[in-house]
Design a protein around this motif. Structure first.
Motif, PDB file in Angstrom:
ATOM      1  N   ARG A 112      29.509 -49.320  -1.078  1.00 51.10           N
ATOM      2  CA  ARG A 112      28.575 -48.602  -1.492  1.00 51.10           C
ATOM      3  C   ARG A 112      27.975 -48.664  -0.195  1.00 51.10           C
ATOM      4  NH1 ARG A 112      30.957 -47.247  -4.999  1.00 51.10           N
ATOM      5  NH2 ARG A 112      31.059 -47.613  -7.593  1.00 51.10           N
ATOM      6  N   PRO A 113      27.068 -47.389  -0.325  1.00 49.87           N
ATOM      7  CA  PRO A 113      26.154 -47.659   1.153  1.00 49.87           C
ATOM      8  C   PRO A 113      25.171 -48.829   0.390  1.00 49.87           C
ATOM      9  CG  PRO A 113      25.787 -45.763   0.207  1.00 49.87           C
ATOM     10  CD  PRO A 113      26.909 -45.937  -0.381  1.00 49.87           C
ATOM     11  N   ARG A 114      24.298 -49.636   1.544  1.00 47.15           N
ATOM     12  CA  ARG A 114      23.281 -50.219   2.040  1.00 47.15           C
ATOM     13  C   ARG A 114      22.354 -50.288   2.317  1.00 47.15           C
ATOM     14  NH1 ARG A 114      26.304 -50.733  -2.407  1.00 47.15           N
ATOM     15  NH2 ARG A 114      27.328 -52.937  -3.594  1.00 47.15           N
ATOM     16  N   LYS A 115      21.601 -50.557   2.627  1.00 40.84           N
ATOM     17  CA  LYS A 115      20.532 -50.755   3.642  1.00 40.84           C
ATOM     18  C   LYS A 115      20.736 -51.832   4.165  1.00 40.84           C
ATOM     19  CE  LYS A 115      15.390 -48.964   4.231  1.00 40.84           C
ATOM     20  NZ  LYS A 115      14.515 -48.977   3.609  1.00 40.84           N
ATOM     21  N   ARG A 116      20.262 -51.437   5.831  1.00 47.52           N
ATOM     22  CA  ARG A 116      20.204 -52.219   6.485  1.00 47.52           C
ATOM     23  C   ARG A 116      19.167 -53.386   6.293  1.00 47.52           C
ATOM     24  NH1 ARG A 116      23.085 -50.914  12.447  1.00 47.52           N
ATOM     25  NH2 ARG A 116      23.016 -53.193  12.011  1.00 47.52           N
ATOM     26  N   ILE A 117      19.019 -55.050   6.714  1.00 47.56           N
ATOM     27  CA  ILE A 117      18.104 -55.332   6.157  1.00 47.56           C
ATOM     28  C   ILE A 117      17.390 -55.913   7.670  1.00 47.56           C
ATOM     29  CG2 ILE A 117      17.090 -57.726   5.154  1.00 47.56           C
ATOM     30  CD1 ILE A 117      19.181 -57.551   3.545  1.00 47.56           C
ATOM     31  N   LYS A 118      16.207 -55.835   7.574  1.00 48.60           N
ATOM     32  CA  LYS A 118      15.439 -56.040   9.282  1.00 48.60           C
ATOM     33  C   LYS A 118      15.658 -57.707   9.474  1.00 48.60           C
ATOM     34  CE  LYS A 118      12.239 -52.351   9.735  1.00 48.60           C
ATOM     35  NZ  LYS A 118      11.188 -51.501  10.061  1.00 48.60           N
ATOM     36  N   ALA A 119      15.993 -57.979  10.605  1.00 44.31           N
ATOM     37  CA  ALA A 119      16.311 -59.239  10.776  1.00 44.31           C
ATOM     38  C   ALA A 119      16.836 -59.887  12.316  1.00 44.31           C
ATOM     39  CB  ALA A 119      17.474 -60.420  10.939  1.00 44.31           C
ATOM     40  N   PRO A 120      15.369 -60.544  12.540  1.00 41.88           N
ATOM     41  CA  PRO A 120      15.464 -61.097  14.684  1.00 41.88           C
ATOM     42  C   PRO A 120      16.816 -61.321  14.842  1.00 41.88           C
ATOM     43  CG  PRO A 120      14.975 -63.088  12.677  1.00 41.88           C
ATOM     44  CD  PRO A 120      14.679 -61.957  12.377  1.00 41.88           C
ATOM     45  N   LYS A 121      16.345 -60.739  16.039  1.00 46.76           N
ATOM     46  CA  LYS A 121      18.441 -60.969  15.945  1.00 46.76           C
ATOM     47  C   LYS A 121      18.101 -62.012  18.116  1.00 46.76           C
ATOM     48  CE  LYS A 121      20.795 -58.613  19.086  1.00 46.76           C
ATOM     49  NZ  LYS A 121      21.643 -57.369  20.247  1.00 46.76           N
ATOM     50  N   TYR A 122      18.797 -63.700  17.715  1.00 50.73           N
ATOM     51  CA  TYR A 122      18.594 -64.352  18.106  1.00 50.73           C
ATOM     52  C   TYR A 122      19.704 -64.020  18.787  1.00 50.73           C
ATOM     53  CZ  TYR A 122      15.723 -66.260  14.494  1.00 50.73           C
ATOM     54  OH  TYR A 122      14.395 -66.720  13.856  1.00 50.73           O
ATOM     55  N   VAL A 123      19.763 -65.725  20.648  1.00 52.69           N
ATOM     56  CA  VAL A 123      21.086 -65.532  20.823  1.00 52.69           C
ATOM     57  C   VAL A 123      21.514 -67.003  20.797  1.00 52.69           C
ATOM     58  CG1 VAL A 123      20.432 -63.951  22.563  1.00 52.69           C
ATOM     59  CG2 VAL A 123      19.067 -66.328  22.870  1.00 52.69           C
ATOM     60  N   LYS A 124      22.131 -67.106  21.190  1.00 48.87           N
ATOM     61  CA  LYS A 124      23.075 -68.646  20.917  1.00 48.87           C
ATOM     62  C   LYS A 124      21.861 -69.618  20.816  1.00 48.87           C
ATOM     63  CE  LYS A 124      28.008 -67.566  21.772  1.00 48.87           C
ATOM     64  NZ  LYS A 124      29.385 -68.315  22.323  1.00 48.87           N
ATOM     65  N   GLU A 125      20.868 -69.881  21.842  1.00 48.95           N
ATOM     66  CA  GLU A 125      19.844 -70.803  21.600  1.00 48.95           C
ATOM     67  C   GLU A 125      18.961 -71.191  21.354  1.00 48.95           C
ATOM     68  OE1 GLU A 125      18.533 -71.573  25.848  1.00 48.95           O
ATOM     69  OE2 GLU A 125      20.814 -71.773  27.108  1.00 48.95           O
ATOM     70  N   GLN A 126      18.570 -69.468  20.641  1.00 46.02           N
ATOM     71  CA  GLN A 126      17.460 -69.835  20.042  1.00 46.02           C
ATOM     72  C   GLN A 126      17.737 -69.633  18.652  1.00 46.02           C
ATOM     73  OE1 GLN A 126      16.469 -65.233  21.052  1.00 46.02           O
ATOM     74  NE2 GLN A 126      14.649 -65.868  22.161  1.00 46.02           N
TER      75      GLN A 126
END
Length: 244
Positions: A112-126
Motif C-alpha cells: 500500500r502507498p504510505r506518506k513519508r514522514i518528515k524526520a531529521p537527517k542525521y550523520v553518524k556522529e549526530q
C-alpha cells in the motif's frame, strides 16, 4: 430478477422436475409456463442442473487478467520498501493503464502507498549525540513530572498557499486577470497567528492574533503566558511538577 430470486426459481424448477414431473421436461415446462415463465429459462435451468449437479452459481473464468502472477510478483519485489516509483511509470513498462496498476496492487498484493514522514537527517556522529542527549534528558526529568509545550503557527490571509488554489481555469491565458494568473505575495502581508499550549493532561485555549509582523515579546508575555498559559497550568497542573 435479483440473485436470490433466481436461486429460488432454480430450486423450485429442479424440485418439481424430480418430485412431481418424475424427470419429464415437458411436464415441468407446461407447469411453469402457466405461471408466466419462458420455455428457454426452464430448459436452461434443467440442462445446467444435469450438467453441473447443482443449482448454485459456480465460479466463472471471466476476462483474462492483464498482469500475470509472475509480473505481479516481480512488481511487488521492485516496489516493496522503495520510493520515487509512480503508477504511470509502471503502466508504461507493463503496457497497461495506470489505474490497472493500482487496482492489481490493492487486490493481489499487500503493498500500500504510505506518506513519508518528515524526520531529521542525521550523520553518524549526530545520531550518537542525539541518543546520548535524549537518554540524559529522560533520566533528568522525574517520572511524575509533566512536560508543557507551546508552539505558534502563522497563516496567510490571501489563501495563495492552499494546494487547491495552485491551479486556475481559462480558455486563453493571455486574457486571464493578473490576480488569477499569478500567485501574488505581498511584502509584510497580514498574517494570522495561532498559539497553543499542550501537555499530557490536555490543551489550552488558542490565542489567535492578526498582525503584519511576528509576535512581539509584550504580546507573548501578556496574551499567551499570563492570559492563557497560567490558567491552563492552574487547571491541570496546580498540584503537580511540570517543565515548560
Amino acid at each position: 430478477m435479483k440473485k436470490d430470486e433466481r436461486e429460488t426459481l432454480r430450486l423450485r424448477v429442479v424440485n418439481f422436475y424430480h418430485d412431481a414431473a418424475c424427470g419429464d421436461l415437458k411436464t415441468t415446462w407446461n407447469f411453469f409456463k402457466r405461471q408466466g415463465y419462458c420455455y428457454s429459462t426452464i430448459y436452461r435451468i434443467i440442462q445446467r442442473y444435469l450438467q453441473c449437479k447443482t443449482t448454485k452459481d459456480l465460479p466463472r473464468s471471466g476476462r483474462p487478467r492483464k498482469l500475470s502472477d509472475k509480473q505481479m510478483k516481480t512488481m511487488a519485489c521492485n516496489l516493496n520498501n522503495k520510493s520515487g516509483i509512480s503508477h504511470r511509470a509502471l503502466s508504461i513498462h507493463y503496457d497497461v493503464h495506470y489505474r490497472t496498476i493500482g487496482r492489481n496492487l490493492k487486490q493481489r498484493t499487500n503493498i500500500r502507498p504510505r506518506k513519508r514522514i518528515k524526520a531529521p537527517k542525521y550523520v553518524k556522529e549526530q545520531e550518537k549525540r542525539a541518543q546520548k542527549n535524549c537518554g540524559y534528558l529522560y533520566r533528568l526529568i522525574p517520572k511524575n513530572c509533566f512536560i508543557i509545550m507551546d508552539d505558534e503557527k502563522y497563516f496567510s490571509l490571501t489563501g495563495v498557499d492552499i494546494p487547491g488554489n495552485a491551479w486556475y481555469y481559462t480558455s486563453d491565458p493571455s486574457t486571464a486577470p493578473a490576480n488569477i494568473k499569478y500567485k501574488q505575495h505581498q511584502k509584510f502581508e497580514p498574517k494570522l497567528l495561532v498559539w497553543l499550549a499542550i501537555s499530557a493532561k490536555g490543551c489550552s485555549k488558542p490565542y489567535i492574533h492578526k498582525s503584519k509582523t511576528a509576535v512581539t515579546g509584550d504580546v507573548y508575555s501578556k496574551q499567551c503566558i499570563q492570559r492563557l498559559l497560567i490558567p491552563f497550568i492552574d487547571q491541570y497542573h496546580s498540584q503537580q511538577e511540570f517543565i515548560f
